[in-house]
Design an enzyme around this catalytic site. Structure first.
Site, mmCIF file in Angstrom:
data_model
loop_
_atom_site.group_PDB
_atom_site.id
_atom_site.type_symbol
_atom_site.label_atom_id
_atom_site.label_comp_id
_atom_site.label_asym_id
_atom_site.label_seq_id
_atom_site.Cartn_x
_atom_site.Cartn_y
_atom_site.Cartn_z
ATOM 1 N N GLY A 45 85.599 -0.431 -10.266
ATOM 2 C CA GLY A 45 85.053 -1.278 -11.309
ATOM 3 C C GLY A 45 86.042 -2.376 -11.646
ATOM 4 O O GLY A 45 87.256 -2.204 -11.478
ATOM 5 N N GLN A 50 89.977 -8.873 -16.573
ATOM 6 C CA GLN A 50 91.047 -8.395 -15.688
ATOM 7 C C GLN A 50 91.474 -9.436 -14.659
ATOM 8 O O GLN A 50 92.493 -9.266 -13.989
ATOM 9 C CB GLN A 50 90.618 -7.110 -14.969
ATOM 10 C CG GLN A 50 90.459 -5.921 -15.906
ATOM 11 C CD GLN A 50 90.129 -4.660 -15.141
ATOM 12 O OE1 GLN A 50 88.972 -4.402 -14.851
ATOM 13 N NE2 GLN A 50 91.144 -3.892 -14.776
ATOM 14 N N CYS A 98 93.174 2.443 -13.959
ATOM 15 C CA CYS A 98 92.724 1.076 -14.219
ATOM 16 C C CYS A 98 93.612 0.125 -13.414
ATOM 17 O O CYS A 98 94.834 0.288 -13.400
ATOM 18 C CB CYS A 98 92.861 0.783 -15.709
ATOM 19 S SG CYS A 98 92.371 -0.878 -16.168
ATOM 20 N N LEU A 99 93.002 -0.856 -12.760
ATOM 21 C CA LEU A 99 93.782 -1.789 -11.944
ATOM 22 C C LEU A 99 94.769 -2.587 -12.796
ATOM 23 O O LEU A 99 95.769 -3.089 -12.286
ATOM 24 C CB LEU A 99 92.854 -2.738 -11.187
ATOM 25 C CG LEU A 99 91.941 -2.073 -10.139
ATOM 26 C CD1 LEU A 99 91.042 -3.112 -9.485
ATOM 27 C CD2 LEU A 99 92.752 -1.321 -9.093
ATOM 28 N N HIS A 140 84.235 2.557 -19.464
ATOM 29 C CA HIS A 140 85.591 2.048 -19.219
ATOM 30 C C HIS A 140 85.568 0.516 -19.092
ATOM 31 O O HIS A 140 86.375 -0.185 -19.730
ATOM 32 C CB HIS A 140 86.158 2.703 -17.947
ATOM 33 C CG HIS A 140 87.501 2.188 -17.531
ATOM 34 N ND1 HIS A 140 88.622 2.974 -17.487
ATOM 35 C CD2 HIS A 140 87.917 0.941 -17.134
ATOM 36 C CE1 HIS A 140 89.658 2.246 -17.082
ATOM 37 N NE2 HIS A 140 89.257 1.010 -16.865
ATOM 38 N N GLU A 141 84.638 0.002 -18.283
ATOM 39 C CA GLU A 141 84.573 -1.455 -18.072
ATOM 40 C C GLU A 141 84.124 -2.171 -19.340
ATOM 41 O O GLU A 141 84.623 -3.248 -19.678
ATOM 42 C CB GLU A 141 83.641 -1.787 -16.906
ATOM 43 C CG GLU A 141 84.039 -1.176 -15.560
ATOM 44 C CD GLU A 141 85.480 -1.444 -15.174
ATOM 45 O OE1 GLU A 141 86.030 -2.483 -15.571
ATOM 46 O OE2 GLU A 141 86.074 -0.588 -14.485
ATOM 47 N N HIS A 144 86.802 -2.993 -21.695
ATOM 48 C CA HIS A 144 87.598 -4.182 -21.347
ATOM 49 C C HIS A 144 87.053 -5.440 -22.038
ATOM 50 O O HIS A 144 87.810 -6.339 -22.394
ATOM 51 C CB HIS A 144 87.583 -4.422 -19.838
ATOM 52 C CG HIS A 144 88.587 -3.606 -19.082
ATOM 53 N ND1 HIS A 144 89.934 -3.686 -19.312
ATOM 54 C CD2 HIS A 144 88.444 -2.693 -18.076
ATOM 55 C CE1 HIS A 144 90.582 -2.859 -18.488
ATOM 56 N NE2 HIS A 144 89.699 -2.243 -17.734
HETATM 57 NI NI NI Z 1 90.118 -0.804 -16.242
#
Ligand code: NI
Length: 185
Positions: A45, A50, A98-99, A140-141, A144
């Site tokens: 995701g 991000q 998470c990236l 989660h996304e 963000h």
């Molecule tokens: Ni994330």
């Protein structure tokens, strides 16, 4: 085009994102770039903040995430202007990464069921229920877009335990397999 992923410490991750208008310039290119960036980093995701773009958009491709879960087989989607209208069920724990938080994985509690209103990349409207892993990735996304990271949801003790790791990311002292953008480094 692969874009650098902004990591912990960058203010872009803490801003509230804006609504996407259907004449948003370069939207399809942005979405294509996000998929390329996510695949390159082996994520499932990615939210627009991000890559430093604070608009209400995230993408998911979890088709290969769990071979034991046949419902994930076609779970590749673009979510624009999403709104969680309902969230229910007993909280369950899942190990999240998470990236934007390289090398950190922690158990996070979330509710298992959500109802989501959103439009896709063609601005078709949907109201759909999701559960399990799908709901988890969406939650989660979605966070963000509100400037929330999964580490915010940890208990005080856990937060203290990862403080040094977060500090290292903030200072640019972390190795990643993908291109990242530190703040002020
Ligand atoms: Ni994330």
């Amino acid at each position: 085009m692969i874009r650098p992923v902004v990591v912990y410490g960058n203010p872009s991750l803490r801003k509230k994102s804006e609504l996407v208008q259907n004449n948003y310039e370069g939207l399809q290119t942005l979405i294509a770039d996000m998929f390329e960036t996510m695949y390159n980093a082996e994520g499932v995701g990615l939210a627009a903040p991000q890559i430093g773009v604070n608009i209400n958009l995230f993408i998911i491709d979890a088709r290969e995430m769990d071979e034991n879960d046949p419902t994930l087989v076609d779970f590749k989607k673009v979510f624009i202007n999403p709104e969680i209208v309902e969230e229910w069920g007993d909280e369950w724990t899942f190990n999240e990464g998470c990236l934007s938080l390289p090398n950190i994985r922690e158990d996070v509690k979330r509710r298992p069921n959500i109802k989501l209103r959103y439009v896709d990349e063609n601005f078709n409207q949907f109201e759909e229920s999701f559960d399990g892993i799908k709901a988890r990735i969406i939650q989660h996304e979605y966070d963000h877009l509100n400037g929330v990271l999964f580490v915010d949801k940890l208990a005080m003790l856990k937060k203290r335990m990862i403080k040094n790791k977060l500090g290292a990311i903030e200072k640019g002292q972390v190795e990643t397999e993908y291109r990242v953008k530190f703040y002020n480094h």
